[in-house]
Scaffold this motif. Structure first.
Motif, short mmCIF file in Angstrom:
data_model
loop_
_atom_site.label_atom_id
_atom_site.label_comp_id
_atom_site.label_asym_id
_atom_site.label_seq_id
_atom_site.Cartn_x
_atom_site.Cartn_y
_atom_site.Cartn_z
N SER A 89 0.82 -1.08 -0.01
CA SER A 89 -0.05 0.13 0.05
C SER A 89 0.91 1.33 -0.14
CB SER A 89 -1.03 0.03 1.25
OG SER A 89 -0.05 0.16 2.17
N THR A 90 0.34 2.26 -0.35
CA THR A 90 0.87 3.56 -0.45
C THR A 90 1.73 3.95 0.97
OG1 THR A 90 -0.39 4.47 -2.12
CG2 THR A 90 0.83 6.11 -0.63
N LYS A 91 0.74 3.72 1.98
CA LYS A 91 1.21 4.17 3.49
C LYS A 91 2.22 3.03 3.85
CE LYS A 91 -0.52 4.09 8.22
NZ LYS A 91 -1.65 3.79 9.22
N ARG A 92 2.23 1.83 3.43
CA ARG A 92 3.28 1.01 4.00
C ARG A 92 4.47 1.26 2.95
NH1 ARG A 92 3.23 -1.79 8.63
NH2 ARG A 92 1.21 -1.12 9.40
N ALA A 93 4.36 1.71 1.95
CA ALA A 93 5.64 1.97 0.99
C ALA A 93 6.21 3.01 1.63
CB ALA A 93 5.15 2.30 -0.61
N GLU A 94 5.66 4.10 1.97
CA GLU A 94 6.24 5.16 2.63
C GLU A 94 6.88 4.86 3.94
OE1 GLU A 94 3.02 8.20 2.80
OE2 GLU A 94 3.18 8.72 0.68
N LEU A 95 6.21 3.94 4.78
CA LEU A 95 6.84 3.58 5.96
C LEU A 95 8.21 2.70 5.57
CD1 LEU A 95 7.25 3.45 9.07
CD2 LEU A 95 5.46 1.32 8.71
N LEU A 96 8.11 1.94 4.66
CA LEU A 96 9.23 1.31 4.45
C LEU A 96 10.47 2.15 3.77
CD1 LEU A 96 10.64 -1.86 4.12
CD2 LEU A 96 9.63 -1.77 1.70
N PHE A 97 10.13 3.00 3.10
CA PHE A 97 10.89 3.89 2.79
C PHE A 97 11.82 4.61 3.87
CE2 PHE A 97 11.64 8.91 2.48
CZ PHE A 97 12.81 8.81 1.60
N ARG A 98 10.91 4.94 4.78
CA ARG A 98 11.48 5.89 6.11
C ARG A 98 12.34 4.78 6.91
NH1 ARG A 98 6.22 7.46 6.50
NH2 ARG A 98 5.75 6.46 8.51
N ILE A 99 12.14 3.63 6.98
CA ILE A 99 12.78 2.41 7.90
C ILE A 99 14.24 2.56 7.21
CG2 ILE A 99 13.06 0.13 8.37
CD1 ILE A 99 10.00 0.14 8.66
N VAL A 100 14.18 2.36 5.89
CA VAL A 100 15.59 2.25 5.22
C VAL A 100 16.30 3.67 5.32
CG1 VAL A 100 16.57 1.79 2.94
CG2 VAL A 100 14.53 0.45 3.39
N ASN A 101 15.59 4.56 5.07
CA ASN A 101 16.20 5.79 5.11
C ASN A 101 16.79 6.10 6.72
OD1 ASN A 101 16.74 8.52 4.10
ND2 ASN A 101 15.31 9.42 5.72
N TYR A 102 16.09 5.67 7.71
CA TYR A 102 16.44 5.57 9.20
C TYR A 102 17.64 4.89 9.47
CZ TYR A 102 15.95 5.33 14.36
OH TYR A 102 16.32 5.32 15.75
N PHE A 103 17.64 3.40 8.79
CA PHE A 103 18.71 2.67 9.16
C PHE A 103 19.80 2.69 8.19
CE2 PHE A 103 15.53 0.45 11.67
CZ PHE A 103 15.88 0.49 13.09
N GLN A 104 19.99 3.26 6.89
CA GLN A 104 20.76 3.21 6.07
C GLN A 104 21.45 1.98 5.75
OE1 GLN A 104 21.77 6.29 4.02
NE2 GLN A 104 19.59 6.38 4.36
N PRO A 105 20.90 0.84 5.56
CA PRO A 105 21.54 -0.37 5.14
C PRO A 105 22.43 -0.53 3.96
CG PRO A 105 19.25 -0.72 4.81
CD PRO A 105 19.26 0.92 5.52
N ASP A 106 23.63 -1.09 3.98
CA ASP A 106 24.38 -1.14 3.05
C ASP A 106 23.68 -2.26 1.87
OD1 ASP A 106 26.25 1.00 3.69
OD2 ASP A 106 27.32 -0.46 4.90
N SER A 107 23.32 -3.31 2.38
CA SER A 107 23.10 -4.39 1.55
C SER A 107 21.66 -4.86 2.20
CB SER A 107 23.87 -5.41 2.06
OG SER A 107 23.51 -6.74 1.23
N ILE A 108 20.72 -5.02 0.95
CA ILE A 108 19.27 -5.21 1.31
C ILE A 108 18.98 -6.51 0.33
CG2 ILE A 108 16.84 -4.36 1.04
CD1 ILE A 108 18.02 -1.53 1.36
N LEU A 109 18.12 -7.34 1.11
CA LEU A 109 17.59 -8.55 0.45
C LEU A 109 16.07 -8.29 0.39
CD1 LEU A 109 17.85 -11.35 -1.13
CD2 LEU A 109 17.95 -12.36 1.21
N GLU A 110 15.36 -8.50 -0.65
CA GLU A 110 14.08 -8.62 -0.68
C GLU A 110 13.71 -9.89 -1.35
OE1 GLU A 110 10.24 -6.10 -2.57
OE2 GLU A 110 12.36 -6.39 -3.79
N ILE A 111 12.66 -10.57 -0.67
CA ILE A 111 12.13 -11.90 -1.26
C ILE A 111 10.82 -11.53 -1.56
CG2 ILE A 111 11.63 -14.16 -0.32
CD1 ILE A 111 13.60 -13.76 2.06
N GLY A 112 10.53 -11.50 -2.82
CA GLY A 112 9.28 -11.29 -3.48
C GLY A 112 9.28 -9.95 -3.99
N THR A 113 9.66 -9.84 -5.34
CA THR A 113 9.83 -8.54 -6.07
C THR A 113 8.38 -8.02 -6.40
OG1 THR A 113 11.75 -9.24 -6.98
CG2 THR A 113 10.72 -7.35 -7.85
N SER A 114 7.62 -8.93 -6.90
CA SER A 114 6.25 -8.62 -7.56
C SER A 114 6.52 -7.70 -8.60
CB SER A 114 5.14 -8.45 -6.61
OG SER A 114 3.89 -8.16 -7.24
#
Length: 259
Positions: A89-114
């Motif tokens: 959802s739009t709300k969840r996409a924005e939250l996911l963005f903020r989480i990544v922006n907050y932690f600044q992970p160097d390496s990310i794995l996504e299971i399920g691109t769709s």
């Protein structure tokens, strides 16, 4: 649906906001990330990405996989309908963005691109990160690749693979992933299988996000098992997501947070 309604009412009864959190680590995450009200310019890119998919009336053959490489569903679906019903959802996409922006992970794995809706949020959260995203269906991954390229999101490697086979192949030389987003198979068996297979990739600062932890009774059971795992220190239940931390310096605590 009735199960999810009952689970949500239980969640609301048990949930807290930042005022009920006594862990400094979690309090800071909730106040400065979950409840961050800033209107980031990246939100416009997320919206444009979604709208482009919602306007796409073409049909593609979609193949879903169970745990292991067994195909359990293959049918034609309209791209706009996939984006509407299966995408984040739009709300969840924005939250996911903020989480990544907050932690600044160097390496990310996504299971399920769709169709890449969540992938775009991961990418925008830290454009300097290296993202691997796994998708079993070649056709949906192809659409995602085109959409991500249109938005100039170039820090992403898309991999067409069955998840379990990929983890087994890559476990000989595991890569440390600072953040993993699990959105590939909402079954107890698959969720616990992926969890165990990926434990060799964690660091002290790893963040794991599991989607749809209240999707079914078996997913709730899987979530409880993960919460009780000895390597897991802190978990946050946001109803849609279960967020897992492995910080050895933390006391073992579980939080239920409204977002």
């Amino acid at each position: 649906m009735l199960f999810q309604i009952k689970s949500y009412l239980k969640f609301l009864w048990n949930s807290k906001n930042e005022h009920g959190v006594h862990s400094p680590f979690v309090f800071d995450l909730v106040t400065n990330c979950f409840y961050d009200k800033k209107k980031y310019p990246e939100y416009r890119i997320l919206k444009d990405y979604r709208n482009s998919l919602l306007q796409n009336k073409n049909f593609i053959e979609v193949t879903d996989f169970g745990a292991g490489s067994k195909v359990f569903k293959s049918n034609k679906r309209q791209i706009s309908k996939i984006a509407q019903t299966a995408g984040i959802s739009t709300k969840r996409a924005e939250l996911l963005f903020r989480i990544v922006n907050y932690f600044q992970p160097d390496s990310i794995l996504e299971i399920g691109t769709s169709l890449g809706l969540a992938t775009s949020a991961l990418s925008l959260g830290n454009p300097k990160s290296k993202i691997e995203t796994l998708e079993g269906c070649l056709n949906t991954m192809t659409i995602a690749k085109k959409q991500l390229q249109l938005q100039n999101l170039n820090n992403i490697e898309l991999i067409n693979t069955e998840f379990s086979n990929y983890f087994k192949t890559n476990n000989a030389q595991p890569t440390t992933h600072n953040l993993i987003y699990f959105d590939g198979n909402h079954s107890k068996k698959a969720t616990l299988e992926y969890f165990e297979q990926l434990l060799s990739t964690i660091s002290n600062d790893s963040v794991w996000i599991l989607d749809d932890i209240h999707w079914s009774l078996e997913m709730e059971i899987a979530w409880k098992i993960i919460q009780n795992h000895p390597k897991v220190k802190v978990t946050i239940d946001t109803f849609q997501w279960g967020i897992v931390f492995f910080r050895t310096e933390q006391e073992k605590e579980h939080f239920v947070i409204r977002t």
